[in-house]
Design an enzyme around this catalytic site. Structure first.
Site, PDB file in Angstrom:
ATOM      1  N   HIS A  91       0.810  -1.223   0.000  1.00  0.00           N
ATOM      2  CA  HIS A  91       0.000   0.000   0.000  1.00  0.00           C
ATOM      3  C   HIS A  91       0.842   1.270   0.000  1.00  0.00           C
ATOM      4  O   HIS A  91       0.302   2.362  -0.103  1.00  0.00           O
ATOM      5  CB  HIS A  91      -0.940  -0.009   1.209  1.00  0.00           C
ATOM      6  CG  HIS A  91      -2.049  -1.011   1.065  1.00  0.00           C
ATOM      7  ND1 HIS A  91      -3.293  -0.683   0.595  1.00  0.00           N
ATOM      8  CD2 HIS A  91      -2.079  -2.352   1.281  1.00  0.00           C
ATOM      9  CE1 HIS A  91      -4.053  -1.772   0.539  1.00  0.00           C
ATOM     10  NE2 HIS A  91      -3.330  -2.794   0.959  1.00  0.00           N
TER      11      HIS A  91
ATOM     12  N   ASP B 249       3.575   9.322  -1.279  1.00  0.00           N
ATOM     13  CA  ASP B 249       2.404   8.573  -0.829  1.00  0.00           C
ATOM     14  C   ASP B 249       2.149   7.432  -1.808  1.00  0.00           C
ATOM     15  O   ASP B 249       2.214   7.655  -3.027  1.00  0.00           O
ATOM     16  CB  ASP B 249       1.173   9.500  -0.813  1.00  0.00           C
ATOM     17  CG  ASP B 249       0.268   9.256   0.384  1.00  0.00           C
ATOM     18  OD1 ASP B 249       0.223   8.116   0.863  1.00  0.00           O
ATOM     19  OD2 ASP B 249      -0.404  10.216   0.827  1.00  0.00           O
TER      20      ASP B 249
HETATM   21  P1  ADQ Z   1      -2.776   6.302   4.699  1.00  0.00           P
HETATM   22  O1  ADQ Z   1      -1.351   6.727   4.822  1.00  0.00           O
HETATM   23  O2  ADQ Z   1      -3.528   6.189   5.962  1.00  0.00           O
HETATM   24  O3  ADQ Z   1      -2.930   4.946   3.854  1.00  0.00           O
HETATM   25  P2  ADQ Z   1      -4.709   7.674   2.831  1.00  0.00           P
HETATM   26  O4  ADQ Z   1      -4.712   6.895   1.568  1.00  0.00           O
HETATM   27  O5  ADQ Z   1      -4.831   9.140   2.580  1.00  0.00           O
HETATM   28  O6  ADQ Z   1      -3.414   7.455   3.729  1.00  0.00           O
HETATM   29  O7  ADQ Z   1      -5.937   7.214   3.690  1.00  0.00           O
HETATM   30  C1  ADQ Z   1      -6.271   7.858   4.879  1.00  0.00           C
HETATM   31  C2  ADQ Z   1      -7.714   7.541   5.243  1.00  0.00           C
HETATM   32  O8  ADQ Z   1      -7.930   7.992   6.577  1.00  0.00           O
HETATM   33  C3  ADQ Z   1      -8.699   8.253   4.348  1.00  0.00           C
HETATM   34  O9  ADQ Z   1      -9.761   7.401   4.045  1.00  0.00           O
HETATM   35  C4  ADQ Z   1      -9.161   9.425   5.202  1.00  0.00           C
HETATM   36  O10 ADQ Z   1     -10.502   9.828   4.994  1.00  0.00           O
HETATM   37  C5  ADQ Z   1      -9.010   8.890   6.600  1.00  0.00           C
HETATM   38  N1  ADQ Z   1      -8.731  10.015   7.504  1.00  0.00           N
HETATM   39  C6  ADQ Z   1      -7.669  10.827   7.494  1.00  0.00           C
HETATM   40  N2  ADQ Z   1      -7.799  11.793   8.430  1.00  0.00           N
HETATM   41  C7  ADQ Z   1      -8.973  11.586   9.024  1.00  0.00           C
HETATM   42  C8  ADQ Z   1      -9.710  12.250  10.059  1.00  0.00           C
HETATM   43  N3  ADQ Z   1      -9.253  13.349  10.667  1.00  0.00           N
HETATM   44  N4  ADQ Z   1     -10.891  11.731  10.423  1.00  0.00           N
HETATM   45  C9  ADQ Z   1     -11.372  10.633   9.814  1.00  0.00           C
HETATM   46  N5  ADQ Z   1     -10.750   9.983   8.823  1.00  0.00           N
HETATM   47  C10 ADQ Z   1      -9.566  10.445   8.440  1.00  0.00           C
HETATM   48  C11 ADQ Z   1      -2.025   4.011   3.250  1.00  0.00           C
HETATM   49  C12 ADQ Z   1      -1.018   4.606   2.260  1.00  0.00           C
HETATM   50  C13 ADQ Z   1      -1.738   5.387   1.175  1.00  0.00           C
HETATM   51  C14 ADQ Z   1      -2.767   4.495   0.486  1.00  0.00           C
HETATM   52  C15 ADQ Z   1      -3.639   3.782   1.497  1.00  0.00           C
HETATM   53  C16 ADQ Z   1      -4.514   2.725   0.836  1.00  0.00           C
HETATM   54  O11 ADQ Z   1      -0.087   5.432   2.941  1.00  0.00           O
HETATM   55  O12 ADQ Z   1      -0.821   5.897   0.210  1.00  0.00           O
HETATM   56  O13 ADQ Z   1      -3.588   5.297  -0.346  1.00  0.00           O
HETATM   57  O14 ADQ Z   1      -2.869   3.124   2.494  1.00  0.00           O
HETATM   58  O15 ADQ Z   1      -3.757   1.849   0.067  1.00  0.00           O
END
Ligand code: ADQ
Length: 493
Positions: free
Chosen positions: A181, A389
Protein backbone atom coordinates in the site's frame (compact mmCIF):
# COMPACT_ATOMS: atom_id res chain seq x y z
CA UNK A 1 -26.99 19.91 -4.59
CA UNK A 2 -26.69 18.09 -7.94
CA UNK A 3 -26.25 14.55 -9.16
CA UNK A 4 -23.25 13.07 -10.98
CA UNK A 5 -23.23 13.81 -14.75
CA UNK A 6 -24.79 11.29 -17.14
CA UNK A 7 -21.50 10.11 -18.67
CA UNK A 8 -20.09 9.33 -15.23
CA UNK A 9 -23.27 7.50 -14.34
CA UNK A 10 -22.95 5.50 -17.57
CA UNK A 11 -19.52 4.32 -16.44
CA UNK A 12 -21.05 3.39 -13.12
CA UNK A 13 -23.80 1.36 -14.79
CA UNK A 14 -21.13 -0.53 -16.64
CA UNK A 15 -19.58 -1.28 -13.27
CA UNK A 16 -22.84 -2.39 -11.74
CA UNK A 17 -23.38 -4.77 -14.66
CA UNK A 18 -19.92 -6.14 -14.06
CA UNK A 19 -20.63 -6.49 -10.35
CA UNK A 20 -23.89 -8.31 -11.13
CA UNK A 21 -22.02 -10.60 -13.52
CA UNK A 22 -19.34 -11.36 -10.99
CA UNK A 23 -21.91 -12.12 -8.32
CA UNK A 24 -23.31 -14.74 -10.75
CA UNK A 25 -19.84 -16.23 -10.93
CA UNK A 26 -19.65 -16.47 -7.16
CA UNK A 27 -19.86 -20.25 -7.26
CA UNK A 28 -16.57 -20.42 -9.14
CA UNK A 29 -14.66 -18.17 -6.77
CA UNK A 30 -12.40 -19.53 -4.11
CA UNK A 31 -12.64 -18.59 -0.49
CA UNK A 32 -10.44 -15.67 0.39
CA UNK A 33 -8.08 -15.49 3.34
CA UNK A 34 -7.05 -11.87 3.92
CA UNK A 35 -4.05 -11.31 6.18
CA UNK A 36 -3.14 -7.82 7.36
CA UNK A 37 -1.60 -6.22 10.42
CA UNK A 38 -4.94 -4.89 11.65
CA UNK A 39 -8.40 -6.24 10.93
CA UNK A 40 -11.32 -3.87 10.47
CA UNK A 41 -14.24 -5.88 9.18
CA UNK A 42 -17.74 -4.52 8.81
CA UNK A 43 -19.20 -1.82 6.63
CA UNK A 44 -20.86 1.55 7.18
CA UNK A 45 -18.45 3.83 8.95
CA UNK A 46 -15.36 1.90 7.77
CA UNK A 47 -12.94 3.08 5.09
CA UNK A 48 -13.23 1.83 1.50
CA UNK A 49 -10.65 -0.92 1.89
CA UNK A 50 -12.49 -2.48 4.82
CA UNK A 51 -15.80 -2.18 2.96
CA UNK A 52 -14.41 -3.90 -0.16
CA UNK A 53 -12.61 -6.72 1.62
CA UNK A 54 -15.62 -7.30 3.85
CA UNK A 55 -17.88 -7.49 0.75
CA UNK A 56 -15.60 -10.09 -0.86
CA UNK A 57 -15.44 -12.14 2.33
CA UNK A 58 -19.21 -11.97 2.70
CA UNK A 59 -19.82 -13.04 -0.93
CA UNK A 60 -17.32 -15.89 -1.21
CA UNK A 61 -16.69 -16.87 2.37
CA UNK A 62 -13.30 -16.82 3.97
CA UNK A 63 -11.68 -15.10 6.87
CA UNK A 64 -9.73 -11.95 7.74
CA UNK A 65 -6.75 -12.59 10.00
CA UNK A 66 -4.42 -10.22 11.80
CA UNK A 67 -3.14 -8.71 15.03
CA UNK A 68 -5.85 -7.78 17.54
CA UNK A 69 -4.02 -4.60 18.54
CA UNK A 70 -3.84 -6.11 22.05
CA UNK A 71 -0.77 -7.02 24.06
CA UNK A 72 -0.45 -10.26 26.01
CA UNK A 73 2.17 -11.22 28.58
CA UNK A 74 3.28 -14.27 26.68
CA UNK A 75 2.43 -15.20 23.10
CA UNK A 76 0.10 -18.21 23.03
CA UNK A 77 -1.25 -18.17 19.47
CA UNK A 78 -4.77 -18.22 20.87
CA UNK A 79 -7.16 -17.07 18.12
CA UNK A 80 -10.10 -14.86 18.88
CA UNK A 81 -12.83 -15.59 16.31
CA UNK A 82 -15.58 -13.10 15.61
CA UNK A 83 -18.28 -12.48 13.07
CA UNK A 84 -18.98 -8.81 12.31
CA UNK A 85 -21.72 -7.98 9.79
CA UNK A 86 -21.41 -11.44 8.24
CA UNK A 87 -17.61 -11.29 7.98
CA UNK A 88 -15.51 -13.84 9.85
CA UNK A 89 -12.41 -12.44 11.55
CA UNK A 90 -9.62 -14.10 13.48
CA UNK A 91 -7.18 -12.11 15.57
CA UNK A 92 -4.23 -12.88 17.77
CA UNK A 93 -2.58 -10.89 20.58
CA UNK A 94 1.15 -10.11 20.48
CA UNK A 95 3.74 -9.79 23.23
CA UNK A 96 4.99 -6.36 24.24
CA UNK A 97 8.39 -7.14 22.72
CA UNK A 98 6.77 -8.07 19.40
CA UNK A 99 4.85 -4.81 19.35
CA UNK A 100 8.01 -2.83 20.14
CA UNK A 101 10.29 -4.57 17.65
CA UNK A 102 7.91 -5.61 14.89
CA UNK A 103 5.25 -2.87 14.86
CA UNK A 104 6.79 0.25 16.40
CA UNK A 105 10.25 -0.93 15.33
CA UNK A 106 10.79 -2.56 11.93
CA UNK A 107 7.41 -1.63 10.42
CA UNK A 108 7.15 1.98 11.55
CA UNK A 109 10.74 3.07 12.30
CA UNK A 110 12.55 1.15 9.57
CA UNK A 111 10.35 0.27 6.59
CA UNK A 112 7.84 3.14 6.68
CA UNK A 113 10.43 5.94 6.55
CA UNK A 114 12.70 4.07 4.13
CA UNK A 115 9.86 3.28 1.71
CA UNK A 116 8.82 6.96 1.87
CA UNK A 117 12.37 7.96 0.85
CA UNK A 118 13.25 9.20 4.37
CA UNK A 119 16.49 7.37 5.08
CA UNK A 120 17.31 10.26 7.43
CA UNK A 121 14.56 8.95 9.72
CA UNK A 122 14.98 5.21 9.12
CA UNK A 123 16.43 3.26 12.03
CA UNK A 124 18.33 0.07 11.32
CA UNK A 125 18.44 -2.18 14.39
CA UNK A 126 19.05 -5.92 14.39
CA UNK A 127 16.52 -6.33 17.18
CA UNK A 128 13.81 -4.73 14.99
CA UNK A 129 14.61 -7.05 12.09
CA UNK A 130 14.58 -10.04 14.47
CA UNK A 131 11.24 -9.01 15.97
CA UNK A 132 9.76 -8.55 12.50
CA UNK A 133 10.83 -12.04 11.48
CA UNK A 134 9.54 -13.52 14.73
CA UNK A 135 6.15 -11.82 14.51
CA UNK A 136 5.73 -12.97 10.90
CA UNK A 137 6.60 -16.53 11.92
CA UNK A 138 4.04 -16.29 14.68
CA UNK A 139 1.38 -14.98 12.30
CA UNK A 140 2.13 -17.81 9.84
CA UNK A 141 2.01 -20.46 12.54
CA UNK A 142 -1.29 -19.13 13.88
CA UNK A 143 -3.12 -18.67 10.57
CA UNK A 144 -1.93 -22.01 9.13
CA UNK A 145 -4.84 -24.18 10.37
CA UNK A 146 -7.36 -21.65 9.03
CA UNK A 147 -6.21 -22.05 5.40
CA UNK A 148 -8.04 -24.66 3.31
CA UNK A 149 -6.53 -26.22 0.19
CA UNK A 150 -8.64 -24.27 -2.36
CA UNK A 151 -8.38 -20.88 -0.64
CA UNK A 152 -6.60 -17.93 -2.17
CA UNK A 153 -4.53 -16.03 0.35
CA UNK A 154 -4.03 -12.28 0.12
CA UNK A 155 -1.41 -10.62 2.32
CA UNK A 156 -1.56 -6.84 2.78
CA UNK A 157 1.26 -4.37 3.15
CA UNK A 158 4.74 -3.78 4.48
CA UNK A 159 4.16 -5.26 7.93
CA UNK A 160 4.05 -8.70 6.37
CA UNK A 161 6.52 -8.88 3.49
CA UNK A 162 8.01 -12.28 4.54
CA UNK A 163 4.70 -13.90 5.50
CA UNK A 164 4.31 -15.68 2.15
CA UNK A 165 7.69 -17.35 2.62
CA UNK A 166 6.80 -18.39 6.16
CA UNK A 167 3.58 -19.96 4.85
CA UNK A 168 5.43 -21.80 2.06
CA UNK A 169 7.95 -23.13 4.60
CA UNK A 170 4.99 -24.63 6.43
CA UNK A 171 3.70 -26.39 3.30
CA UNK A 172 1.09 -23.95 1.99
CA UNK A 173 0.89 -24.46 -1.80
CA UNK A 174 -2.14 -22.18 -2.38
CA UNK A 175 -2.11 -19.10 -4.58
CA UNK A 176 -0.78 -16.29 -2.39
CA UNK A 177 -0.80 -12.63 -3.36
CA UNK A 178 0.80 -9.59 -1.77
CA UNK A 179 -0.24 -5.96 -2.12
CA UNK A 180 1.98 -3.07 -1.08
CA UNK A 181 0.00 0.00 0.00
CA UNK A 182 3.02 2.32 0.23
CA UNK A 183 5.60 3.38 -2.39
CA UNK A 184 8.46 1.13 -3.43
CA UNK A 185 11.68 3.13 -2.89
CA UNK A 186 14.39 3.69 -5.51
CA UNK A 187 17.07 1.00 -5.61
CA UNK A 188 19.86 3.13 -4.18
CA UNK A 189 17.79 4.07 -1.13
CA UNK A 190 16.65 0.52 -0.52
CA UNK A 191 20.27 -0.62 -0.68
CA UNK A 192 20.86 1.22 2.64
CA UNK A 193 18.74 -1.37 4.45
CA UNK A 194 20.90 -4.15 5.89
CA UNK A 195 19.82 -7.47 4.34
CA UNK A 196 17.65 -5.66 1.79
CA UNK A 197 18.18 -8.30 -0.88
CA UNK A 198 17.19 -11.11 1.48
CA UNK A 199 14.01 -9.30 2.45
CA UNK A 200 13.04 -8.58 -1.16
CA UNK A 201 13.75 -12.15 -2.16
CA UNK A 202 11.12 -13.40 0.29
CA UNK A 203 8.55 -11.74 -1.98
CA UNK A 204 9.30 -14.32 -4.67
CA UNK A 205 7.21 -16.82 -2.72
CA UNK A 206 4.08 -14.91 -3.73
CA UNK A 207 2.30 -15.57 -7.02
CA UNK A 208 1.25 -11.97 -7.58
CA UNK A 209 2.83 -8.81 -6.18
CA UNK A 210 0.69 -5.69 -6.51
CA UNK A 211 1.66 -2.01 -6.41
CA UNK A 212 -0.47 1.11 -6.79
CA UNK A 213 1.43 2.49 -9.77
CA UNK A 214 3.77 1.53 -12.57
CA UNK A 215 6.37 3.82 -10.98
CA UNK A 216 6.55 1.74 -7.80
CA UNK A 217 6.53 -1.46 -9.86
CA UNK A 218 9.40 -0.18 -12.01
CA UNK A 219 11.44 0.68 -8.89
CA UNK A 220 10.89 -2.85 -7.63
CA UNK A 221 12.01 -4.35 -10.96
CA UNK A 222 15.04 -2.10 -10.97
CA UNK A 223 16.15 -3.51 -7.61
CA UNK A 224 15.42 -7.07 -8.69
CA UNK A 225 17.46 -6.68 -11.88
CA UNK A 226 20.43 -5.15 -10.10
CA UNK A 227 20.57 -7.08 -6.85
CA UNK A 228 18.86 -10.45 -7.24
CA UNK A 229 19.35 -13.57 -9.19
CA UNK A 230 15.93 -13.68 -10.86
CA UNK A 231 15.03 -13.81 -14.52
CA UNK A 232 12.73 -11.20 -16.05
CA UNK A 233 10.78 -13.34 -18.52
CA UNK A 234 8.15 -10.96 -19.81
CA UNK A 235 6.62 -7.61 -19.12
CA UNK A 236 6.06 -7.56 -15.36
CA UNK A 237 6.88 -11.24 -15.03
CA UNK A 238 9.70 -12.80 -13.02
CA UNK A 239 10.92 -16.37 -12.92
CA UNK A 240 12.79 -17.54 -9.84
CA UNK A 241 13.71 -21.09 -8.85
CA UNK A 242 11.04 -22.57 -11.13
CA UNK A 243 8.31 -20.22 -9.91
CA UNK A 244 6.63 -17.50 -11.95
CA UNK A 245 5.75 -14.29 -10.16
CA UNK A 246 3.51 -11.72 -11.72
CA UNK A 247 3.81 -8.01 -10.94
CA UNK A 248 0.72 -5.88 -11.19
CA UNK A 249 0.17 -2.12 -11.12
CA UNK A 250 -3.33 -1.86 -9.71
CA UNK A 251 -4.28 1.47 -8.07
CA UNK A 252 -6.60 1.24 -5.09
CA UNK A 253 -9.79 3.27 -5.22
CA UNK A 254 -12.47 4.38 -2.78
CA UNK A 255 -16.03 3.21 -2.36
CA UNK A 256 -16.98 6.13 -4.62
CA UNK A 257 -20.71 5.55 -4.85
CA UNK A 258 -21.12 5.26 -1.09
CA UNK A 259 -18.95 8.31 -0.55
CA UNK A 260 -20.97 10.42 -2.98
CA UNK A 261 -24.17 9.32 -1.22
CA UNK A 262 -22.55 10.17 2.11
CA UNK A 263 -21.75 13.68 0.87
CA UNK A 264 -25.50 14.20 0.39
CA UNK A 265 -26.54 12.66 3.72
CA UNK A 266 -28.11 14.55 6.63
CA UNK A 267 -24.94 14.46 8.71
CA UNK A 268 -22.82 15.68 5.81
CA UNK A 269 -25.25 18.52 5.14
CA UNK A 270 -25.10 19.55 8.78
CA UNK A 271 -21.31 19.55 8.73
CA UNK A 272 -21.38 21.45 5.44
CA UNK A 273 -23.72 24.12 6.81
CA UNK A 274 -21.78 24.44 10.06
CA UNK A 275 -18.48 24.95 8.26
CA UNK A 276 -19.91 27.28 5.63
CA UNK A 277 -21.61 29.52 8.18
CA UNK A 278 -18.42 29.75 10.22
CA UNK A 279 -16.57 31.00 7.15
CA UNK A 280 -18.79 34.08 6.69
CA UNK A 281 -18.28 34.13 2.94
CA UNK A 282 -14.63 33.13 2.91
CA UNK A 283 -13.29 30.26 0.78
CA UNK A 284 -12.22 27.10 2.58
CA UNK A 285 -9.04 25.22 1.80
CA UNK A 286 -9.09 21.79 3.43
CA UNK A 287 -6.36 19.29 4.29
CA UNK A 288 -7.18 15.91 5.87
CA UNK A 289 -4.32 13.59 6.82
CA UNK A 290 -3.05 11.29 9.49
CA UNK A 291 -0.39 13.26 11.34
CA UNK A 292 2.56 11.73 9.53
CA UNK A 293 5.77 13.24 8.16
CA UNK A 294 5.13 11.65 4.75
CA UNK A 295 2.05 13.83 4.33
CA UNK A 296 4.06 17.04 3.92
CA UNK A 297 2.15 19.03 6.52
CA UNK A 298 4.99 21.36 7.48
CA UNK A 299 5.70 22.09 3.83
CA UNK A 300 1.96 22.67 3.28
CA UNK A 301 1.81 25.23 6.09
CA UNK A 302 4.88 26.96 4.65
CA UNK A 303 3.31 27.01 1.17
CA UNK A 304 0.16 28.54 2.61
CA UNK A 305 2.20 31.08 4.56
CA UNK A 306 3.89 32.03 1.30
CA UNK A 307 0.47 32.48 -0.29
CA UNK A 308 -0.60 34.78 2.57
CA UNK A 309 2.54 36.87 2.17
CA UNK A 310 2.40 37.08 -1.62
CA UNK A 311 -1.32 37.86 -1.87
CA UNK A 312 -2.21 40.53 0.67
CA UNK A 313 -5.30 41.57 -1.34
CA UNK A 314 -7.01 38.15 -1.13
CA UNK A 315 -5.46 36.54 1.90
CA UNK A 316 -8.30 37.46 4.23
CA UNK A 317 -10.79 35.78 1.93
CA UNK A 318 -9.49 32.27 2.69
CA UNK A 319 -9.14 29.91 5.65
CA UNK A 320 -7.05 26.74 5.76
CA UNK A 321 -8.60 23.98 7.84
CA UNK A 322 -6.11 21.21 8.50
CA UNK A 323 -7.62 18.11 10.07
CA UNK A 324 -4.84 15.83 11.32
CA UNK A 325 -5.51 13.21 13.99
CA UNK A 326 -2.31 12.01 15.71
CA UNK A 327 -1.05 8.57 14.72
CA UNK A 328 1.76 6.25 15.90
CA UNK A 329 2.30 8.38 19.00
CA UNK A 330 4.73 5.80 20.44
CA UNK A 331 7.29 6.67 17.75
CA UNK A 332 9.51 9.70 18.45
CA UNK A 333 9.51 11.13 14.91
CA UNK A 334 5.71 11.37 15.18
CA UNK A 335 5.95 13.27 18.47
CA UNK A 336 8.44 15.65 16.84
CA UNK A 337 6.26 16.42 13.84
CA UNK A 338 3.33 17.07 16.13
CA UNK A 339 5.11 19.72 18.13
CA UNK A 340 6.72 21.23 15.06
CA UNK A 341 3.31 21.67 13.41
CA UNK A 342 1.84 23.23 16.51
CA UNK A 343 4.73 25.71 16.48
CA UNK A 344 4.26 26.53 12.80
CA UNK A 345 0.48 26.97 13.04
CA UNK A 346 0.97 29.21 16.08
CA UNK A 347 3.61 31.30 14.31
CA UNK A 348 1.57 31.77 11.12
CA UNK A 349 -1.61 32.57 13.02
CA UNK A 350 0.27 34.92 15.32
CA UNK A 351 1.78 36.81 12.40
CA UNK A 352 -1.34 37.11 10.24
CA UNK A 353 -4.54 36.76 12.31
CA UNK A 354 -6.80 39.75 12.94
CA UNK A 355 -9.77 40.44 15.21
CA UNK A 356 -12.18 38.65 12.90
CA UNK A 357 -9.99 36.13 11.05
CA UNK A 358 -7.54 33.32 11.83
CA UNK A 359 -5.76 31.91 8.77
CA UNK A 360 -5.24 28.31 9.98
CA UNK A 361 -7.69 26.13 11.85
CA UNK A 362 -5.63 23.22 13.00
CA UNK A 363 -7.73 20.34 14.29
CA UNK A 364 -6.12 17.29 15.90
CA UNK A 365 -8.95 14.81 15.76
CA UNK A 366 -10.65 12.23 13.60
CA UNK A 367 -14.20 12.64 12.26
CA UNK A 368 -16.83 10.18 11.03
CA UNK A 369 -16.67 9.69 7.28
CA UNK A 370 -20.01 11.38 6.58
CA UNK A 371 -18.88 14.48 8.47
CA UNK A 372 -15.64 14.51 6.48
CA UNK A 373 -17.66 14.21 3.26
CA UNK A 374 -19.58 17.36 4.21
CA UNK A 375 -16.38 19.23 5.04
CA UNK A 376 -14.81 18.22 1.71
CA UNK A 377 -17.91 19.46 -0.10
CA UNK A 378 -17.75 22.80 1.70
CA UNK A 379 -14.13 23.35 0.60
CA UNK A 380 -13.27 25.33 -2.50
CA UNK A 381 -9.81 23.75 -2.51
CA UNK A 382 -8.64 20.28 -1.45
CA UNK A 383 -4.96 20.60 -0.55
CA UNK A 384 -3.39 17.13 -0.74
CA UNK A 385 0.36 17.54 -0.79
CA UNK A 386 2.22 14.51 0.58
CA UNK A 387 5.97 14.39 0.04
CA UNK A 388 5.52 10.76 -0.95
CA UNK A 389 2.40 8.57 -0.83
CA UNK A 390 1.60 5.10 -2.16
CA UNK A 391 -1.76 6.30 -3.44
CA UNK A 392 -3.65 8.81 -1.20
CA UNK A 393 -7.33 8.21 -0.75
CA UNK A 394 -8.13 11.68 0.57
CA UNK A 395 -7.61 13.07 -2.96
CA UNK A 396 -10.23 10.65 -4.29
CA UNK A 397 -12.64 11.28 -1.43
CA UNK A 398 -12.41 15.03 -1.94
CA UNK A 399 -13.28 14.64 -5.62
CA UNK A 400 -16.15 12.20 -4.98
CA UNK A 401 -17.71 14.54 -2.40
CA UNK A 402 -17.93 17.60 -4.66
CA UNK A 403 -21.15 19.22 -5.83
CA UNK A 404 -21.15 18.67 -9.64
CA UNK A 405 -22.71 22.12 -10.14
CA UNK A 406 -20.03 23.90 -8.11
CA UNK A 407 -17.02 21.62 -7.70
CA UNK A 408 -13.90 22.64 -5.83
CA UNK A 409 -10.33 22.35 -7.12
CA UNK A 410 -7.96 19.57 -6.09
CA UNK A 411 -4.34 20.64 -5.58
CA UNK A 412 -2.35 17.42 -5.55
CA UNK A 413 1.29 16.53 -4.97
CA UNK A 414 2.94 15.05 -8.03
CA UNK A 415 4.62 12.59 -5.64
CA UNK A 416 1.38 10.89 -4.58
CA UNK A 417 0.51 7.69 -6.42
CA UNK A 418 -2.90 9.27 -7.09
CA UNK A 419 -1.27 11.87 -9.36
CA UNK A 420 -0.84 9.29 -12.13
CA UNK A 421 -4.63 8.91 -12.29
CA UNK A 422 -5.48 12.58 -11.84
CA UNK A 423 -3.72 14.68 -14.49
CA UNK A 424 -6.56 17.23 -14.36
CA UNK A 425 -5.86 18.15 -10.75
CA UNK A 426 -3.48 21.08 -10.19
CA UNK A 427 -0.29 19.08 -9.71
CA UNK A 428 2.40 20.66 -7.53
CA UNK A 429 5.82 19.95 -6.14
CA UNK A 430 5.13 19.92 -2.37
CA UNK A 431 8.70 20.93 -1.58
CA UNK A 432 8.18 24.25 -3.36
CA UNK A 433 6.34 26.85 -1.29
CA UNK A 434 6.18 29.04 -4.41
CA UNK A 435 4.45 26.37 -6.50
CA UNK A 436 1.96 25.78 -3.73
CA UNK A 437 1.27 29.48 -3.35
CA UNK A 438 0.78 29.85 -7.14
CA UNK A 439 -1.57 26.85 -7.24
CA UNK A 440 -3.74 28.24 -4.42
CA UNK A 441 -4.00 31.59 -6.20
CA UNK A 442 -4.85 29.87 -9.49
CA UNK A 443 -7.48 27.62 -7.88
CA UNK A 444 -9.19 30.58 -6.21
CA UNK A 445 -9.36 32.48 -9.49
CA UNK A 446 -10.46 29.49 -11.60
CA UNK A 447 -13.67 29.93 -13.60
CA UNK A 448 -16.65 27.70 -12.89
CA UNK A 449 -16.32 26.33 -16.43
CA UNK A 450 -12.72 25.19 -15.90
CA UNK A 451 -13.50 23.83 -12.44
CA UNK A 452 -16.31 21.69 -13.88
CA UNK A 453 -14.20 20.43 -16.78
CA UNK A 454 -11.33 19.41 -14.54
CA UNK A 455 -13.59 17.84 -11.96
CA UNK A 456 -15.55 15.82 -14.56
CA UNK A 457 -12.36 14.38 -16.01
CA UNK A 458 -11.11 13.47 -12.54
CA UNK A 459 -14.27 12.03 -10.99
CA UNK A 460 -14.81 9.73 -13.97
CA UNK A 461 -11.75 7.69 -13.06
CA UNK A 462 -12.48 7.84 -9.33
CA UNK A 463 -15.87 6.23 -10.01
CA UNK A 464 -14.72 3.71 -12.61
CA UNK A 465 -11.64 2.45 -10.81
CA UNK A 466 -13.21 2.25 -7.39
CA UNK A 467 -12.22 -0.07 -4.58
CA UNK A 468 -14.28 -2.97 -5.96
CA UNK A 469 -12.48 -2.59 -9.31
CA UNK A 470 -9.18 -2.80 -7.44
CA UNK A 471 -10.22 -5.88 -5.55
CA UNK A 472 -11.58 -7.69 -8.62
CA UNK A 473 -8.54 -6.80 -10.73
CA UNK A 474 -6.08 -8.10 -8.17
CA UNK A 475 -8.15 -11.14 -7.47
CA UNK A 476 -8.50 -12.01 -11.16
CA UNK A 477 -4.72 -11.89 -11.46
CA UNK A 478 -4.33 -14.05 -8.38
CA UNK A 479 -6.88 -16.65 -9.48
CA UNK A 480 -5.34 -17.04 -12.94
CA UNK A 481 -3.43 -20.25 -12.30
CA UNK A 482 -0.85 -20.67 -15.09
CA UNK A 483 0.37 -17.52 -16.78
CA UNK A 484 2.33 -17.59 -20.00
CA UNK A 485 4.14 -14.29 -20.64
CA UNK A 486 2.02 -13.45 -23.70
CA UNK A 487 -1.18 -13.75 -21.67
CA UNK A 488 -0.14 -11.12 -19.20
CA UNK A 489 -2.37 -8.10 -19.01
CA UNK A 490 -0.68 -5.00 -17.71
CA UNK A 491 -2.85 -2.40 -16.11
CA UNK A 492 -1.37 1.02 -16.53
CA UNK A 493 -1.90 3.17 -13.49
P1 ADQ B 1 -2.78 6.30 4.70
O1 ADQ B 1 -1.35 6.73 4.82
O2 ADQ B 1 -3.53 6.19 5.96
O3 ADQ B 1 -2.93 4.95 3.85
P2 ADQ B 1 -4.71 7.67 2.83
O4 ADQ B 1 -4.71 6.89 1.57
O5 ADQ B 1 -4.83 9.14 2.58
O6 ADQ B 1 -3.41 7.45 3.73
O7 ADQ B 1 -5.94 7.21 3.69
C1 ADQ B 1 -6.27 7.86 4.88
C2 ADQ B 1 -7.71 7.54 5.24
O8 ADQ B 1 -7.93 7.99 6.58
C3 ADQ B 1 -8.70 8.25 4.35
O9 ADQ B 1 -9.76 7.40 4.04
C4 ADQ B 1 -9.16 9.43 5.20
O10 ADQ B 1 -10.50 9.83 4.99
C5 ADQ B 1 -9.01 8.89 6.60
N1 ADQ B 1 -8.73 10.02 7.50
C6 ADQ B 1 -7.67 10.83 7.49
N2 ADQ B 1 -7.80 11.79 8.43
C7 ADQ B 1 -8.97 11.59 9.02
C8 ADQ B 1 -9.71 12.25 10.06
N3 ADQ B 1 -9.25 13.35 10.67
N4 ADQ B 1 -10.89 11.73 10.42
C9 ADQ B 1 -11.37 10.63 9.81
N5 ADQ B 1 -10.75 9.98 8.82
C10 ADQ B 1 -9.57 10.45 8.44
C11 ADQ B 1 -2.03 4.01 3.25
C12 ADQ B 1 -1.02 4.61 2.26
C13 ADQ B 1 -1.74 5.39 1.18
C14 ADQ B 1 -2.77 4.49 0.49
C15 ADQ B 1 -3.64 3.78 1.50
C16 ADQ B 1 -4.51 2.73 0.84
O11 ADQ B 1 -0.09 5.43 2.94
O12 ADQ B 1 -0.82 5.90 0.21
O13 ADQ B 1 -3.59 5.30 -0.35
O14 ADQ B 1 -2.87 3.12 2.49
O15 ADQ B 1 -3.76 1.85 0.07
Amino acid sequence: MGQLPADVLAGRHHQLRRAAKSSLDVGKMSRLVVISNRVSAGGGAQGGLAVALSAALRANGGIWFGWSGEVTEQFTGHINFQRTDGVATATVDLEEQDVEEYYNGYANRTLWPLFHYRIDLAEYERSFAGGYERANQRFAETVLPLIESEDVVWVQDYHMIPLGRELRKRGIANRIGFFLHIPWPPRRLLATLPEAAALVETLFDYDVIGFHTQEWLDSFLDFVKAELDAEIVGENLIRWQGRTIRLLACPIGIDARAFEDMARSQKARRAYEKVRSSLVGRSLIVGVDRLDYSKGLEERFLGYERFLEENPEVRKSVVLMQIAPPSRGAVESYQRIRSSLEGLAGRINGAHAGLDWVPIRYVNQGYPRDVLAGVYRAARIGLVTPLRDGMNLVAKEYVAAQDPEDPGVLILSRFAGAASQMPQALLVNPYSAEEMSDAIRRALAMSIHERKERWKATVQDVVERDVMWWLETFRDALEQKESAPEEIITIKA
